[in-house]
Design an enzyme around this catalytic site. Structure first.
Site, PDB file in Angstrom:
ATOM      1  N   SER A   1      11.300  -4.429   1.975  1.00  0.00           N
ATOM      2  CA  SER A   1      10.563  -3.241   1.533  1.00  0.00           C
ATOM      3  C   SER A   1      10.969  -2.000   2.335  1.00  0.00           C
ATOM      4  CB  SER A   1       9.054  -3.480   1.643  1.00  0.00           C
ATOM      5  OG  SER A   1       8.724  -3.839   2.963  1.00  0.00           O
TER       6      SER A   1
ATOM      7  N   LYS B   1       3.206 -13.164  10.317  1.00  0.00           N
ATOM      8  CA  LYS B   1       3.822 -12.353   9.255  1.00  0.00           C
ATOM      9  C   LYS B   1       4.373 -11.064   9.859  1.00  0.00           C
ATOM     10  CE  LYS B   1       4.476 -11.273   4.763  1.00  0.00           C
ATOM     11  NZ  LYS B   1       3.721 -10.361   3.955  1.00  0.00           N
TER      12      LYS B   1
ATOM     13  N   ASN C   1      18.579  -9.334   3.008  1.00  0.00           N
ATOM     14  CA  ASN C   1      18.071 -10.133   4.142  1.00  0.00           C
ATOM     15  C   ASN C   1      19.050 -11.201   4.618  1.00  0.00           C
ATOM     16  OD1 ASN C   1      15.843  -8.601   3.734  1.00  0.00           O
ATOM     17  ND2 ASN C   1      14.534 -10.253   2.949  1.00  0.00           N
TER      18      ASN C   1
ATOM     19  N   GLY D   1      -0.630  -0.815  -7.793  1.00  0.00           N
ATOM     20  CA  GLY D   1       0.616  -1.073  -7.071  1.00  0.00           C
ATOM     21  C   GLY D   1       1.239  -2.396  -7.485  1.00  0.00           C
ATOM     22  N   ALA D   2       2.412  -2.664  -6.885  1.00  0.00           N
ATOM     23  CA  ALA D   2       3.151  -3.868  -7.251  1.00  0.00           C
ATOM     24  C   ALA D   2       2.275  -5.113  -7.126  1.00  0.00           C
ATOM     25  CB  ALA D   2       4.391  -3.985  -6.362  1.00  0.00           C
TER      26      ALA D   2
ATOM     27  N   ASN E   1       8.248  -9.782   9.705  1.00  0.00           N
ATOM     28  CA  ASN E   1       8.598  -8.446   9.202  1.00  0.00           C
ATOM     29  C   ASN E   1       9.300  -7.604  10.274  1.00  0.00           C
ATOM     30  OD1 ASN E   1       5.619  -8.392   7.226  1.00  0.00           O
ATOM     31  ND2 ASN E   1       7.697  -8.542   6.476  1.00  0.00           N
TER      32      ASN E   1
ATOM     33  N   GLY F   1      -5.804   1.089  -6.914  1.00  0.00           N
ATOM     34  CA  GLY F   1      -4.455   1.429  -7.374  1.00  0.00           C
ATOM     35  C   GLY F   1      -3.891   0.395  -8.337  1.00  0.00           C
TER      36      GLY F   1
ATOM     37  N   GLU G   1       6.659   1.490   6.808  1.00  0.00           N
ATOM     38  CA  GLU G   1       5.505   0.908   7.519  1.00  0.00           C
ATOM     39  C   GLU G   1       5.849   0.620   8.986  1.00  0.00           C
ATOM     40  OE1 GLU G   1       2.752  -1.274   4.323  1.00  0.00           O
ATOM     41  OE2 GLU G   1       4.722  -2.195   4.385  1.00  0.00           O
TER      42      GLU G   1
HETATM   43  N1  LIG Z   1       5.377  -5.767  -3.065  1.00  0.00           N
HETATM   44  C1  LIG Z   1       5.542  -6.902  -2.410  1.00  0.00           C
HETATM   45  O1  LIG Z   1       6.311  -7.800  -2.819  1.00  0.00           O
HETATM   46  C2  LIG Z   1       4.783  -7.183  -1.129  1.00  0.00           C
HETATM   47  C3  LIG Z   1       4.782  -8.496  -0.611  1.00  0.00           C
HETATM   48  C4  LIG Z   1       4.049  -8.759   0.548  1.00  0.00           C
HETATM   49  C5  LIG Z   1       3.369  -7.732   1.181  1.00  0.00           C
HETATM   50  N2  LIG Z   1       3.410  -6.468   0.667  1.00  0.00           N
HETATM   51  C6  LIG Z   1       2.648  -5.430   1.357  1.00  0.00           C
HETATM   52  O2  LIG Z   1       1.461  -5.195   0.581  1.00  0.00           O
HETATM   53  C7  LIG Z   1       1.088  -3.813   0.658  1.00  0.00           C
HETATM   54  C8  LIG Z   1       1.044  -3.224  -0.758  1.00  0.00           C
HETATM   55  O3  LIG Z   1       2.370  -3.289  -1.273  1.00  0.00           O
HETATM   56  P1  LIG Z   1       2.761  -2.842  -2.752  1.00  0.00           P
HETATM   57  O4  LIG Z   1       4.214  -3.130  -2.878  1.00  0.00           O
HETATM   58  O5  LIG Z   1       1.813  -3.415  -3.735  1.00  0.00           O
HETATM   59  O6  LIG Z   1       2.549  -1.240  -2.644  1.00  0.00           O
HETATM   60  P2  LIG Z   1       2.627  -0.146  -3.798  1.00  0.00           P
HETATM   61  O7  LIG Z   1       3.326  -0.690  -4.990  1.00  0.00           O
HETATM   62  O8  LIG Z   1       3.151   1.096  -3.168  1.00  0.00           O
HETATM   63  O9  LIG Z   1       1.098   0.069  -4.217  1.00  0.00           O
HETATM   64  C9  LIG Z   1       0.169   0.794  -3.478  1.00  0.00           C
HETATM   65  C10 LIG Z   1      -0.934   1.203  -4.457  1.00  0.00           C
HETATM   66  O10 LIG Z   1      -1.999   1.775  -3.713  1.00  0.00           O
HETATM   67  C11 LIG Z   1      -2.402   2.959  -4.380  1.00  0.00           C
HETATM   68  N3  LIG Z   1      -3.033   3.867  -3.424  1.00  0.00           N
HETATM   69  C12 LIG Z   1      -2.587   4.243  -2.210  1.00  0.00           C
HETATM   70  N4  LIG Z   1      -3.442   5.104  -1.625  1.00  0.00           N
HETATM   71  C13 LIG Z   1      -4.457   5.261  -2.508  1.00  0.00           C
HETATM   72  C14 LIG Z   1      -5.637   6.041  -2.500  1.00  0.00           C
HETATM   73  N5  LIG Z   1      -5.962   6.828  -1.465  1.00  0.00           N
HETATM   74  N6  LIG Z   1      -6.458   5.978  -3.573  1.00  0.00           N
HETATM   75  C15 LIG Z   1      -6.145   5.204  -4.648  1.00  0.00           C
HETATM   76  N7  LIG Z   1      -5.026   4.434  -4.711  1.00  0.00           N
HETATM   77  C16 LIG Z   1      -4.200   4.481  -3.655  1.00  0.00           C
HETATM   78  C17 LIG Z   1      -1.099   3.530  -4.921  1.00  0.00           C
HETATM   79  O11 LIG Z   1      -1.392   4.510  -5.886  1.00  0.00           O
HETATM   80  P3  LIG Z   1      -0.276   5.240  -6.809  1.00  0.00           P
HETATM   81  O12 LIG Z   1      -0.363   4.532  -8.113  1.00  0.00           O
HETATM   82  O13 LIG Z   1      -0.699   6.654  -6.853  1.00  0.00           O
HETATM   83  O14 LIG Z   1       1.052   5.062  -6.142  1.00  0.00           O
HETATM   84  C18 LIG Z   1      -0.470   2.275  -5.464  1.00  0.00           C
HETATM   85  O15 LIG Z   1      -0.987   1.983  -6.729  1.00  0.00           O
HETATM   86  C19 LIG Z   1       2.143  -3.155   1.574  1.00  0.00           C
HETATM   87  O16 LIG Z   1       1.694  -3.164   2.898  1.00  0.00           O
HETATM   88  C20 LIG Z   1       3.346  -4.087   1.442  1.00  0.00           C
HETATM   89  O17 LIG Z   1       4.211  -4.040   2.573  1.00  0.00           O
HETATM   90  C21 LIG Z   1       4.077  -6.168  -0.489  1.00  0.00           C
END
Ligand SMILES: NC(=O)c1ccc[n+]([C@@H]2O[C@H](COP(=O)([O-])OP(=O)(O)OC[C@H]3O[C@@H](n4cnc5c(N)ncnc54)[C@H](OP(=O)(O)O)[C@@H]3O)[C@@H](O)[C@H]2O)c1
Length: 309
Positions: A256, A190, A208, A14-15, A194, A12, A268
């Site tokens: 989140s 962690k 927060n 993702g962020a 959370n 993906g 989540e």
């Molecule tokens: N963002 C933060 O600051 C942060 C910090 C610490 C921890 N986290 C944790 O880290 C994890 C990821 O967070 P995130 O914010 O990066 O999530 P996100 O932005 O929602 O990204 C998830 C990515 O995974 C892809 N994906 C999901 N299912 C898939 C599949 N079956 N096949 C291919 N791609 C798939 C999504 O595709 P699409 O492009 O189609 O959406 C998206 O690109 C979460 O558990 C979050 O709680 C996040």
């Protein structure tokens, strides 16, 4: 001696995935993006801005079999998305040697596949970097954090597993990165943070920092206490201290779970307080506060869904 340069597949855009893809590419690694959007093929232009900036075109694959030989898979997806990704990998790489780095909030996700594919070498990554998606190809790096990585217990003969050869390259991608052979304890810490922050801030609809008000302290103490009774290696007072440190350090942030509720997305919760609640039932340890918060978030999600056009 030169560093070992690996092939990576990042799942993906993702962020967080976006940040690591760009970081790995900048450190010289070969990176493919595994996308579920066929229109992304054959390549996408990824960008990140904010605390760090980068931009690069990266190759896209939409079939796991198109991954470069021996690629390490970096799976940074929401906890509730992990099963689907792992099932797809299992249908392509069952019984084979596969290296996977998994990073998500919460615990308990992906267990069925990982227990069947115990020869896969799984590494858990815990990170405090913060990022959000401006669009599918652009991440804003909102907060510089640090990360820890270590072998998942029970996977790929982890007891004998030395640091992987790709560790320096991975460290270079998004420093600082710490090798942590007790990664499970860090995941629990962690998780506790959370569990204490996300549902309370999400239910109250606040940033927060609001949770530092005295009205929340008994609930936060109860959450930490229950988690320390479920996972006995944790100390409830230490957990409380860590929770308040994060509340202070992220005072202006919306967690989140609040962002997910506002966007009408799946939360989540099942892998956070819901996981603690389930572990409590399994171990016969009472966890009423974590169970109650799980129910409240689920009710809130239903309520929001009922009001959507
Ligand atoms: N963002 C933060 O600051 C942060 C910090 C610490 C921890 N986290 C944790 O880290 C994890 C990821 O967070 P995130 O914010 O990066 O999530 P996100 O932005 O929602 O990204 C998830 C990515 O995974 C892809 N994906 C999901 N299912 C898939 C599949 N079956 N096949 C291919 N791609 C798939 C999504 O595709 P699409 O492009 O189609 O959406 C998206 O690109 C979460 O558990 C979050 O709680 C996040």
């Amino acid at each position: 001696m030169g560093r070992k340069q690996m092939n990576w597949v990042v799942v993906g855009t993702g962020a967080l995935g976006n940040l690591w893809s760009l970081g790995l590419a900048a450190s010289g690694a070969s990176v493919q993006i595994f996308s579920r959007h066929s229109a992304d093929s054959p390549e996408v232009l990824l960008q990140n801005s904010g605390r760090t900036t980068a931009e690069k075109r990266l190759a896209v694959i939409s079939e796991p079999q198109d991954a470069a030989p021996g690629a390490v898979w970096l799976v940074m997806v929401k906890a509730w998305q992990l099963d689907e990704v792992l099932e797809l990998l299992e249908s392509n790489f069952s019984g084979q040697l596969l290296q996977l780095v998994i990073s998500h909030n919460g615990m308990g996700a992906g267990e069925p596949v990982l227990s069947r594919q115990s020869q896969w070498q799984v590494y858990d990554l815990v990170t405090t970097h913060g990022a959000w998606r401006r669009n599918r190809f652009h991440s804003v790096h909102a907060g510089i954090g640090q990360s820890w990585i270590g072998p998942r217990k029970g996977s790929g003969g982890e007891a004998d597993r030395a640091k992987p050869l790709w560790l320096p390259e991975f460290e270079n991608a998004r420093p600082p990165l710490n090798w942590d052979t007790a990664i499970e304890s860090r995941r629990w810490q962690k998780l506790a943070i959370n569990c204490a922050i996300n549902p309370l801030a999400a239910l109250a609809g606040v940033a927060n920092g609001e949770l530092s008000k005295p009205g929340y302290s008994q609930t936060i103490a109860a959450i930490c206490d229950e988690i320390a009774r479920v996972e006995k290696r944790l100390d409830p007072d230490e957990l409380m201290g860590q929770v308040y440190n994060v509340i202070e350090a992220t005072a202006g942030n919306q967690c989140s779970m609040l962002q997910d509720l506002k966007a009408g997305q799946v939360t989540e919760i099942d892998y956070l307080n819901g996981f603690v609640c389930e572990q409590g039932k399994r171990l016969n340890v009472k966890t009423p506060m974590n169970c109650e918060l799980t129910d409240k978030i689920k009710q809130k999600v239903k309520h929001i869904a009922g009001h959507q056009p």
